[in-house]
Scaffold this active site. Sequence first.
Site, PDB file in Angstrom:
ATOM      1  N   ARG A  82       6.236  -1.204   5.631  1.00 21.59           N
ATOM      2  CA  ARG A  82       4.970  -1.244   6.370  1.00 21.59           C
ATOM      3  C   ARG A  82       4.962  -2.461   7.282  1.00 21.59           C
ATOM      4  O   ARG A  82       5.318  -3.558   6.879  1.00 21.59           O
ATOM      5  CB  ARG A  82       3.781  -1.308   5.422  1.00 21.59           C
ATOM      6  N   ARG A  91       0.238   3.937   9.681  1.00 20.67           N
ATOM      7  CA  ARG A  91       0.923   3.117   8.688  1.00 20.67           C
ATOM      8  C   ARG A  91       1.869   3.974   7.871  1.00 20.67           C
ATOM      9  O   ARG A  91       1.578   5.124   7.570  1.00 20.67           O
ATOM     10  CB  ARG A  91      -0.058   2.370   7.794  1.00 20.67           C
ATOM     11  N   ASP A  94      -0.014   2.847   2.669  1.00 19.42           N
ATOM     12  CA  ASP A  94      -1.170   2.011   2.373  1.00 19.42           C
ATOM     13  C   ASP A  94      -1.473   2.245   0.896  1.00 19.42           C
ATOM     14  O   ASP A  94      -1.614   3.400   0.479  1.00 19.42           O
ATOM     15  CB  ASP A  94      -2.354   2.443   3.248  1.00 19.42           C
ATOM     16  N   ASP A  96      -4.220   1.085  -1.730  1.00 13.83           N
ATOM     17  CA  ASP A  96      -5.489   0.378  -1.959  1.00 13.83           C
ATOM     18  C   ASP A  96      -5.811   0.374  -3.446  1.00 13.83           C
ATOM     19  O   ASP A  96      -5.601   1.381  -4.134  1.00 13.83           O
ATOM     20  CB  ASP A  96      -6.639   1.075  -1.229  1.00 13.83           C
TER      21      ASP A  96
END
Length: 159
Positions: A82, A91, A94, A96
């Site tokens: 990334r 991206r 990701d 989270d």
Amino acid sequence: MRVGFGLGSNIGDKPENIRKALKLLEERGIARLTATSRVYRTPPWGVLDQGDFANACAIGETSLSPYELLAAVKKIEADMGREPTRRWGPRLIDVDILFLGDHTLDDPELTLPHKELFGRGFVLLPLVEIAPGLVLDGAPIAQALAAVDCEGVRPWTDG
């Protein structure tokens, strides 16, 4: 401690990027995953001039503190390639942290539960799939899902 992850990708083999990140979470001892959603195809959100995203959620158990966990997921993102991009831009991966036990945090580095979780159909739909009774910060996620726009969010079927 129970932990929830939201994963997204819209560069390269998007579903495979998510599968690889999930595998790394376990291989590196970051979390023992107990439930993983299907991968969903999601139209771009925030910045619209980019390809569809693949999104998924996972729930597991971790012994890491909030900031250890944040460092570990950021390392996965970096190790997978990334690169910095514009907010809500394309991206490769990701990862989270959606929630971590009953922790509540609100600082520039980390907000728990994730500050945008309750407004994003592309997170709530896969999360409700694997944890329909989950309540975060006093709010049932299934109720939150009923109140958000999920138009265009559908299971990924081609790959």
